[in-house]
Motif scaffolding. Sequence first.
Motif, PDB file in Angstrom:
ATOM      1  N   ILE A  58       0.671  -1.205   0.151  1.00 22.48           N
ATOM      2  CA  ILE A  58       0.027   0.164   0.047  1.00 22.48           C
ATOM      3  C   ILE A  58       0.892   1.173   0.043  1.00 22.48           C
ATOM      4  CG2 ILE A  58      -1.648   1.279   1.278  1.00 22.48           C
ATOM      5  CD1 ILE A  58      -3.124  -1.388   2.125  1.00 22.48           C
ATOM      6  N   VAL A  59       1.818   1.366   0.841  1.00 24.17           N
ATOM      7  CA  VAL A  59       2.860   2.413   0.641  1.00 24.17           C
ATOM      8  C   VAL A  59       3.409   2.587  -0.476  1.00 24.17           C
ATOM      9  CG1 VAL A  59       4.847   3.454   1.854  1.00 24.17           C
ATOM     10  CG2 VAL A  59       3.264   1.972   3.170  1.00 24.17           C
ATOM     11  N   ARG A  60       3.948   1.442  -0.974  1.00 20.75           N
ATOM     12  CA  ARG A  60       4.636   1.550  -2.511  1.00 20.75           C
ATOM     13  C   ARG A  60       3.579   2.109  -3.558  1.00 20.75           C
ATOM     14  NH1 ARG A  60       6.384  -1.632  -6.746  1.00 20.75           N
ATOM     15  NH2 ARG A  60       5.197  -3.456  -5.942  1.00 20.75           N
ATOM     16  N   GLU A  61       2.336   1.600  -3.244  1.00 23.46           N
ATOM     17  CA  GLU A  61       1.309   1.813  -4.461  1.00 23.46           C
ATOM     18  C   GLU A  61       1.198   3.825  -4.442  1.00 23.46           C
ATOM     19  OE1 GLU A  61      -3.055   0.805  -5.698  1.00 23.46           O
ATOM     20  OE2 GLU A  61      -2.837   1.507  -3.424  1.00 23.46           O
ATOM     21  N   LYS A  62       0.901   4.076  -2.966  1.00 25.96           N
ATOM     22  CA  LYS A  62       0.786   5.533  -2.749  1.00 25.96           C
ATOM     23  C   LYS A  62       1.976   6.448  -3.220  1.00 25.96           C
ATOM     24  CE  LYS A  62      -3.202   4.519  -1.366  1.00 25.96           C
ATOM     25  NZ  LYS A  62      -4.056   4.356  -2.597  1.00 25.96           N
ATOM     26  N   ALA A  63       3.129   5.833  -3.205  1.00 26.69           N
ATOM     27  CA  ALA A  63       4.478   6.471  -3.494  1.00 26.69           C
ATOM     28  C   ALA A  63       4.119   6.304  -5.146  1.00 26.69           C
ATOM     29  CB  ALA A  63       5.596   5.601  -3.155  1.00 26.69           C
ATOM     30  N   LEU A  64       4.107   5.477  -5.774  1.00 24.11           N
ATOM     31  CA  LEU A  64       3.860   5.221  -7.088  1.00 24.11           C
ATOM     32  C   LEU A  64       2.889   6.055  -7.596  1.00 24.11           C
ATOM     33  CD1 LEU A  64       4.112   1.399  -7.928  1.00 24.11           C
ATOM     34  CD2 LEU A  64       5.946   2.887  -8.226  1.00 24.11           C
ATOM     35  N   HIS A  65       1.770   6.478  -7.086  1.00 21.24           N
ATOM     36  CA  HIS A  65       0.894   7.340  -7.386  1.00 21.24           C
ATOM     37  C   HIS A  65       1.304   8.819  -7.576  1.00 21.24           C
ATOM     38  CE1 HIS A  65      -2.661   4.987  -8.577  1.00 21.24           C
ATOM     39  NE2 HIS A  65      -2.601   4.381  -7.539  1.00 21.24           N
TER      40      HIS A  65
ATOM     41  N   ASP B 176      -8.975  -1.747   9.743  1.00 21.08           N
ATOM     42  CA  ASP B 176     -10.156  -1.384  10.493  1.00 21.08           C
ATOM     43  C   ASP B 176      -9.760  -0.971  11.814  1.00 21.08           C
ATOM     44  OD1 ASP B 176     -12.760  -0.664  10.778  1.00 21.08           O
ATOM     45  OD2 ASP B 176     -13.462  -2.791  11.545  1.00 21.08           O
ATOM     46  N   CYS B 177      -8.775  -0.001  11.990  1.00 18.15           N
ATOM     47  CA  CYS B 177      -8.404   0.640  13.266  1.00 18.15           C
ATOM     48  C   CYS B 177      -7.432   1.808  12.607  1.00 18.15           C
ATOM     49  CB  CYS B 177      -7.287  -0.636  13.549  1.00 18.15           C
ATOM     50  SG  CYS B 177      -6.306  -0.273  14.905  1.00 18.15           S
ATOM     51  N   LYS B 178      -7.202   2.367  14.048  1.00 16.83           N
ATOM     52  CA  LYS B 178      -6.514   3.820  13.630  1.00 16.83           C
ATOM     53  C   LYS B 178      -4.991   3.437  13.609  1.00 16.83           C
ATOM     54  CE  LYS B 178      -8.654   7.836  14.696  1.00 16.83           C
ATOM     55  NZ  LYS B 178      -8.738   7.977  13.116  1.00 16.83           N
ATOM     56  N   VAL B 179      -3.995   4.323  12.754  1.00 17.10           N
ATOM     57  CA  VAL B 179      -3.041   3.829  12.281  1.00 17.10           C
ATOM     58  C   VAL B 179      -1.841   5.200  12.567  1.00 17.10           C
ATOM     59  CG1 VAL B 179      -1.207   3.426  10.430  1.00 17.10           C
ATOM     60  CG2 VAL B 179      -3.122   2.225  10.890  1.00 17.10           C
ATOM     61  N   ASN B 180      -0.633   4.842  13.072  1.00 18.36           N
ATOM     62  CA  ASN B 180       0.208   5.968  13.385  1.00 18.36           C
ATOM     63  C   ASN B 180       1.375   5.648  12.590  1.00 18.36           C
ATOM     64  OD1 ASN B 180       2.054   7.665  14.311  1.00 18.36           O
ATOM     65  ND2 ASN B 180       2.562   6.586  16.093  1.00 18.36           N
ATOM     66  N   LEU B 181       1.493   6.130  11.359  1.00 18.20           N
ATOM     67  CA  LEU B 181       2.513   5.614  10.195  1.00 18.20           C
ATOM     68  C   LEU B 181       3.671   6.646  10.268  1.00 18.20           C
ATOM     69  CD1 LEU B 181       3.252   3.741   7.838  1.00 18.20           C
ATOM     70  CD2 LEU B 181       1.967   5.426   6.340  1.00 18.20           C
ATOM     71  N   LYS B 182       4.746   6.080  10.200  1.00 14.88           N
ATOM     72  CA  LYS B 182       5.944   6.951  10.311  1.00 14.88           C
ATOM     73  C   LYS B 182       6.874   6.516   9.100  1.00 14.88           C
ATOM     74  CE  LYS B 182       7.022   8.657  14.765  1.00 14.88           C
ATOM     75  NZ  LYS B 182       7.149   7.457  15.919  1.00 14.88           N
TER      76      LYS B 182
ATOM     77  N   THR C  82      -0.018  10.374   4.234  1.00 15.16           N
ATOM     78  CA  THR C  82      -1.328  10.243   4.655  1.00 15.16           C
ATOM     79  C   THR C  82      -2.453   9.368   3.650  1.00 15.16           C
ATOM     80  OG1 THR C  82      -0.754  12.796   4.830  1.00 15.16           O
ATOM     81  CG2 THR C  82      -3.322  12.254   4.515  1.00 15.16           C
ATOM     82  N   ASN C  83      -1.959   9.428   2.425  1.00 19.93           N
ATOM     83  CA  ASN C  83      -2.663   8.350   1.601  1.00 19.93           C
ATOM     84  C   ASN C  83      -2.741   6.995   2.014  1.00 19.93           C
ATOM     85  OD1 ASN C  83      -3.566  10.539   0.241  1.00 19.93           O
ATOM     86  ND2 ASN C  83      -2.123  10.411  -1.496  1.00 19.93           N
ATOM     87  N   ALA C  84      -1.554   6.747   2.438  1.00 18.89           N
ATOM     88  CA  ALA C  84      -1.127   5.255   2.631  1.00 18.89           C
ATOM     89  C   ALA C  84      -1.903   4.965   4.067  1.00 18.89           C
ATOM     90  CB  ALA C  84       0.401   5.050   2.991  1.00 18.89           C
ATOM     91  N   ARG C  85      -1.787   5.909   5.043  1.00 17.47           N
ATOM     92  CA  ARG C  85      -2.366   5.595   6.339  1.00 17.47           C
ATOM     93  C   ARG C  85      -3.970   5.390   5.965  1.00 17.47           C
ATOM     94  NH1 ARG C  85      -5.015   9.321   9.620  1.00 17.47           N
ATOM     95  NH2 ARG C  85      -3.733  11.076   8.290  1.00 17.47           N
ATOM     96  N   TYR C  86      -4.720   6.467   5.243  1.00 16.61           N
ATOM     97  CA  TYR C  86      -5.958   6.237   5.210  1.00 16.61           C
ATOM     98  C   TYR C  86      -6.429   4.802   4.649  1.00 16.61           C
ATOM     99  CZ  TYR C  86     -10.579   6.974   2.811  1.00 16.61           C
ATOM    100  OH  TYR C  86     -11.814   6.889   2.539  1.00 16.61           O
ATOM    101  N   GLU C  87      -5.648   4.373   3.756  1.00 12.21           N
ATOM    102  CA  GLU C  87      -5.978   2.908   3.093  1.00 12.21           C
ATOM    103  C   GLU C  87      -5.709   1.819   4.101  1.00 12.21           C
ATOM    104  OE1 GLU C  87      -5.855   2.612  -0.952  1.00 12.21           O
ATOM    105  OE2 GLU C  87      -5.789   0.406  -0.649  1.00 12.21           O
ATOM    106  N   ILE C  88      -4.547   1.948   4.894  1.00 13.99           N
ATOM    107  CA  ILE C  88      -4.085   0.944   5.901  1.00 13.99           C
ATOM    108  C   ILE C  88      -5.168   0.853   6.892  1.00 13.99           C
ATOM    109  CG2 ILE C  88      -2.400   0.212   7.403  1.00 13.99           C
ATOM    110  CD1 ILE C  88      -0.307   1.821   5.747  1.00 13.99           C
TER     111      ILE C  88
END
Length: 299
Positions: free
Chosen positions: A196-203, A270-276, A259-265
Amino acid sequence: MKEEFKSGFASLIGRPNVGKSTLMNQLIGQKIAITSKKPQTTRNRIQTVYTDSKIGQVVFVDTPGIHKAKNKLGEYMVNVAERSLNDVDVVLWLVEPTTYIGAGEQHIVEELKKVTTPVILVVNKLDTVSKEELIEAIDTYRKEYDFAEVVPVSALHGKNTDVLMEQIFKYLPYGPMFYDEDTVTDQTQRSIVAEIVREKALHALDEEVPHGIAVAIDQMKYRAKSKIYDIDATIVCERSSHKGIIIGKGGSMLKKIGTNARYEIERMLDCKVNLKLWVKVKKDWRDSDFLLKNFGYKE
Ligand code: GDP
Ligand code: K
Ligand code: MG
């Protein structure tokens, strides 16, 4: 086990961007393989499972596009794709609804002629052409190979995909389930998060950067008390100039990706995510056996 139950493997092949990941997601009814407008998004063989408790179970193998290798990662991707033609019960060859058959398609025809596995020609993106254009495209492909079936679909809109499922089951042997009824993939949550992170980076990124990036999950921990996932991920790129682009002015690009990756993750878990997110330069990782293995691209 009742004699009517069928189970087997179906391989998805086709040129980059033809819609393989979109079709798989549509058939499974859930987002697993990532999709993007840039070619070669799919690097690993992803197995997804479709189960109809009355009819049977199909294990789908999403392959990287079959193409000529340019580096070690390319070689690995070609090998995975070609091997998967022999090991399955039916091959789905996805094509664009055009009459143009390029070198890539010719290469696939040659590969298909080497195996005895039945091949279903899936003409995708039927929503983008007229009926006449569709028929012309089908005729063109029929001249190249003797297909077991020809099924036009729109993977994006889920059109005619039920007919495709019926045709797939036709070619599966009778047998027991390979996976539990509620299994949809053999990918770990961790690797889906990385994808998912890679996809958002590609976009988000410019054309020249994407092929040189990989994503590693450094840690993924659940804080039960506050019901939050803490995820640290590193985007690996090949040049320090790329690192600058990925981070962006004042960190703006990395923030957008995050931000985009966090939203999708969050949707997936189905839970809050703190993505660094972190960015690291590893020169020529695509040509290093050690680094490829490290990123999960080798068996
Ligand atoms: P892959 O490289 O073969 O896995 O292709 P993807 O599934 O990543 O899809 C590539 C692009 O084609 C994406 O932008 C999809 O939205 C688009 N696409 C896939 N299927 C269809 C379809 O049936 N109709 C249209 N119009 N676009 C599609
Ligand atoms: K793609
Ligand atoms: Mg794909």
